[in-house]
Design a protein around this motif. Structure first.
Motif, PDB file in Angstrom:
ATOM      1  N   MET A   1     -33.439  36.951   6.969  1.00 22.44           N
ATOM      2  CA  MET A   1     -32.081  37.296   7.315  1.00 22.44           C
ATOM      3  C   MET A   1     -32.084  38.043   8.650  1.00 22.44           C
ATOM      4  SD  MET A   1     -29.188  39.519   5.307  1.00 22.44           S
ATOM      5  CE  MET A   1     -28.811  38.191   4.203  1.00 22.44           C
ATOM      6  N   LYS A   2     -31.145  37.673   9.498  1.00 23.09           N
ATOM      7  CA  LYS A   2     -30.999  38.351  10.783  1.00 23.09           C
ATOM      8  C   LYS A   2     -29.880  39.369  10.671  1.00 23.09           C
ATOM      9  CE  LYS A   2     -32.597  34.523  13.560  1.00 23.09           C
ATOM     10  NZ  LYS A   2     -32.314  33.601  14.649  1.00 23.09           N
ATOM     11  N   ARG A   3     -30.001  40.447  11.424  1.00 27.35           N
ATOM     12  CA  ARG A   3     -28.983  41.485  11.451  1.00 27.35           C
ATOM     13  C   ARG A   3     -28.272  41.409  12.804  1.00 27.35           C
ATOM     14  NH1 ARG A   3     -31.227  46.837   9.527  1.00 27.35           N
ATOM     15  NH2 ARG A   3     -30.980  45.738   7.566  1.00 27.35           N
ATOM     16  N   VAL A   4     -26.960  41.215  12.771  1.00 23.22           N
ATOM     17  CA  VAL A   4     -26.140  41.161  13.976  1.00 23.22           C
ATOM     18  C   VAL A   4     -25.365  42.466  14.048  1.00 23.22           C
ATOM     19  CG1 VAL A   4     -24.263  39.961  15.165  1.00 23.22           C
ATOM     20  CG2 VAL A   4     -25.923  38.650  13.812  1.00 23.22           C
ATOM     21  N   ILE A   5     -25.507  43.189  15.156  1.00 22.94           N
ATOM     22  CA  ILE A   5     -24.792  44.445  15.328  1.00 22.94           C
ATOM     23  C   ILE A   5     -23.760  44.260  16.425  1.00 22.94           C
ATOM     24  CG2 ILE A   5     -24.978  46.880  15.944  1.00 22.94           C
ATOM     25  CD1 ILE A   5     -27.823  46.794  14.777  1.00 22.94           C
ATOM     26  N   ILE A   6     -22.510  44.565  16.102  1.00 20.45           N
ATOM     27  CA  ILE A   6     -21.409  44.436  17.052  1.00 20.45           C
ATOM     28  C   ILE A   6     -20.894  45.832  17.360  1.00 20.45           C
ATOM     29  CG2 ILE A   6     -19.078  43.523  17.393  1.00 20.45           C
ATOM     30  CD1 ILE A   6     -19.979  41.255  15.409  1.00 20.45           C
ATOM     31  N   VAL A  15     -13.180  39.735  15.400  1.00 21.79           N
ATOM     32  CA  VAL A  15     -13.228  38.272  15.483  1.00 21.79           C
ATOM     33  C   VAL A  15     -14.676  37.823  15.663  1.00 21.79           C
ATOM     34  CG1 VAL A  15     -12.570  36.259  16.857  1.00 21.79           C
ATOM     35  CG2 VAL A  15     -10.860  37.981  16.278  1.00 21.79           C
ATOM     36  N   CYS A  16     -15.416  38.519  16.489  1.00 20.95           N
ATOM     37  CA  CYS A  16     -16.841  38.202  16.680  1.00 20.95           C
ATOM     38  C   CYS A  16     -17.605  38.349  15.360  1.00 20.95           C
ATOM     39  CB  CYS A  16     -17.420  39.115  17.752  1.00 20.95           C
ATOM     40  SG  CYS A  16     -19.132  38.782  18.145  1.00 20.95           S
ATOM     41  N   ALA A  17     -17.300  39.394  14.611  1.00 24.99           N
ATOM     42  CA  ALA A  17     -17.972  39.616  13.327  1.00 24.99           C
ATOM     43  C   ALA A  17     -17.664  38.495  12.342  1.00 24.99           C
ATOM     44  CB  ALA A  17     -17.539  40.966  12.746  1.00 24.99           C
ATOM     45  N   ILE A  18     -16.405  38.079  12.298  1.00 18.83           N
ATOM     46  CA  ILE A  18     -16.010  37.001  11.389  1.00 18.83           C
ATOM     47  C   ILE A  18     -16.779  35.726  11.716  1.00 18.83           C
ATOM     48  CG2 ILE A  18     -14.108  35.448  10.782  1.00 18.83           C
ATOM     49  CD1 ILE A  18     -12.264  37.945  11.115  1.00 18.83           C
ATOM     50  N   HIS A  19     -16.884  35.416  13.006  1.00 20.65           N
ATOM     51  CA  HIS A  19     -17.567  34.181  13.404  1.00 20.65           C
ATOM     52  C   HIS A  19     -19.089  34.289  13.328  1.00 20.65           C
ATOM     53  CE1 HIS A  19     -14.165  31.695  14.515  1.00 20.65           C
ATOM     54  NE2 HIS A  19     -13.597  32.772  15.014  1.00 20.65           N
ATOM     55  N   SER A  20     -19.618  35.509  13.326  1.00 19.53           N
ATOM     56  CA  SER A  20     -21.069  35.697  13.277  1.00 19.53           C
ATOM     57  C   SER A  20     -21.620  35.716  11.857  1.00 19.53           C
ATOM     58  CB  SER A  20     -21.447  37.013  13.970  1.00 19.53           C
ATOM     59  OG  SER A  20     -21.077  36.986  15.322  1.00 19.53           O
ATOM     60  N   LYS A  21     -20.775  36.031  10.902  1.00 20.18           N
ATOM     61  CA  LYS A  21     -21.237  36.163   9.514  1.00 20.18           C
ATOM     62  C   LYS A  21     -21.559  34.800   8.921  1.00 20.18           C
ATOM     63  CE  LYS A  21     -21.975  38.126   5.532  1.00 20.18           C
ATOM     64  NZ  LYS A  21     -23.300  37.653   5.193  1.00 20.18           N
ATOM     65  N   THR A  22     -22.781  34.657   8.503  1.00 24.84           N
ATOM     66  CA  THR A  22     -23.238  33.461   7.807  1.00 24.84           C
ATOM     67  C   THR A  22     -24.149  33.920   6.662  1.00 24.84           C
ATOM     68  OG1 THR A  22     -25.253  33.187   9.121  1.00 24.84           O
ATOM     69  CG2 THR A  22     -23.241  32.110   9.952  1.00 24.84           C
ATOM     70  N   ILE A  28     -23.069  43.979  11.116  1.00 27.56           N
ATOM     71  CA  ILE A  28     -22.702  45.394  11.093  1.00 27.56           C
ATOM     72  C   ILE A  28     -21.818  45.654  12.309  1.00 27.56           C
ATOM     73  CG2 ILE A  28     -23.571  47.759  11.233  1.00 27.56           C
ATOM     74  CD1 ILE A  28     -26.208  46.653  10.026  1.00 27.56           C
ATOM     75  N   VAL A  29     -20.653  46.265  12.081  1.00 34.58           N
ATOM     76  CA  VAL A  29     -19.735  46.601  13.164  1.00 34.58           C
ATOM     77  C   VAL A  29     -19.766  48.113  13.353  1.00 34.58           C
ATOM     78  CG1 VAL A  29     -17.341  46.533  13.976  1.00 34.58           C
ATOM     79  CG2 VAL A  29     -18.255  44.627  12.627  1.00 34.58           C
ATOM     80  N   LEU A  30     -20.072  48.548  14.569  1.00 34.79           N
ATOM     81  CA  LEU A  30     -20.085  49.972  14.892  1.00 34.79           C
ATOM     82  C   LEU A  30     -18.781  50.318  15.614  1.00 34.79           C
ATOM     83  CD1 LEU A  30     -23.721  50.255  16.294  1.00 34.79           C
ATOM     84  CD2 LEU A  30     -22.937  50.678  13.959  1.00 34.79           C
ATOM     85  N   GLU A  31     -18.064  51.306  15.105  1.00 34.71           N
ATOM     86  CA  GLU A  31     -16.782  51.701  15.685  1.00 34.71           C
ATOM     87  C   GLU A  31     -16.728  53.217  15.784  1.00 34.71           C
ATOM     88  OE1 GLU A  31     -13.390  52.276  17.342  1.00 34.71           O
ATOM     89  OE2 GLU A  31     -14.114  50.235  17.143  1.00 34.71           O
ATOM     90  N   ARG A  32     -16.345  53.744  16.941  1.00 37.85           N
ATOM     91  CA  ARG A  32     -16.309  55.196  17.124  1.00 37.85           C
ATOM     92  C   ARG A  32     -15.036  55.834  16.567  1.00 37.85           C
ATOM     93  NH1 ARG A  32     -15.217  56.075  23.575  1.00 37.85           N
ATOM     94  NH2 ARG A  32     -13.383  54.750  23.657  1.00 37.85           N
ATOM     95  N   ASN A  33     -13.961  55.061  16.444  1.00 37.12           N
ATOM     96  CA  ASN A  33     -12.726  55.589  15.865  1.00 37.12           C
ATOM     97  C   ASN A  33     -12.860  55.699  14.352  1.00 37.12           C
ATOM     98  OD1 ASN A  33     -11.152  55.879  18.266  1.00 37.12           O
ATOM     99  ND2 ASN A  33     -10.888  53.665  18.306  1.00 37.12           N
ATOM    100  N   SER A  34     -11.899  56.350  13.722  1.00 36.84           N
ATOM    101  CA  SER A  34     -11.966  56.588  12.278  1.00 36.84           C
ATOM    102  C   SER A  34     -11.874  55.303  11.462  1.00 36.84           C
ATOM    103  CB  SER A  34     -10.868  57.556  11.846  1.00 36.84           C
ATOM    104  OG  SER A  34      -9.592  57.042  12.199  1.00 36.84           O
ATOM    105  N   SER A  35     -11.296  54.243  12.044  1.00 37.00           N
ATOM    106  CA  SER A  35     -11.228  52.967  11.330  1.00 37.00           C
ATOM    107  C   SER A  35     -11.183  51.820  12.333  1.00 37.00           C
ATOM    108  CB  SER A  35      -9.996  52.919  10.421  1.00 37.00           C
ATOM    109  OG  SER A  35      -8.817  52.975  11.194  1.00 37.00           O
TER     110      SER A  35
END
Length: 85
Positions: A1-6, A15-22, A28-35
């Motif tokens: 399994m590969k790990r994709v970090i966005i 959108v990138c995460a949706i298309h990358s998930k297989t 994994i999506v990293l976000e600095r805001n609370s959500s």
């Protein structure tokens, strides 16, 4: 399994995460805001309006109107609406 970090949980990152998930990719999506998608929630006066009702080249300012007209094709608008639905 590969790990994709966005990096970034905005509209493009999600959108990138949706298309990358297989089955082979963990995303994994990293976000600095609370959500994630926080800025999308405030678009359209809090109604998440990401598309206008009127799509004409007169609504846009660009040096290359051929590109704008190509993006505004009904087929593209339908694909965007279908994706978000």
């Amino acid at each position: 399994m590969k790990r994709v970090i966005i990096v970034g949980g905005g509209a493009s990152g999600i959108v990138c995460a949706i298309h990358s998930k297989t089955e082979e990719n963990e995303v994994i999506v990293l976000e600095r805001n609370s959500s994630p998608l926080k800025k999308v929630l405030i678009t359209g006066n809090g109604k998440c309006n990401y598309l206008n009702e009127v799509y004409t080249k007169d609504c846009y300012h660009s040096m290359d109107m051929d590109i704008v007209e190509g993006i505004l094709l009904e087929k593209n608008i339908t694909e965007v609406k279908d994706f978000f639905t």
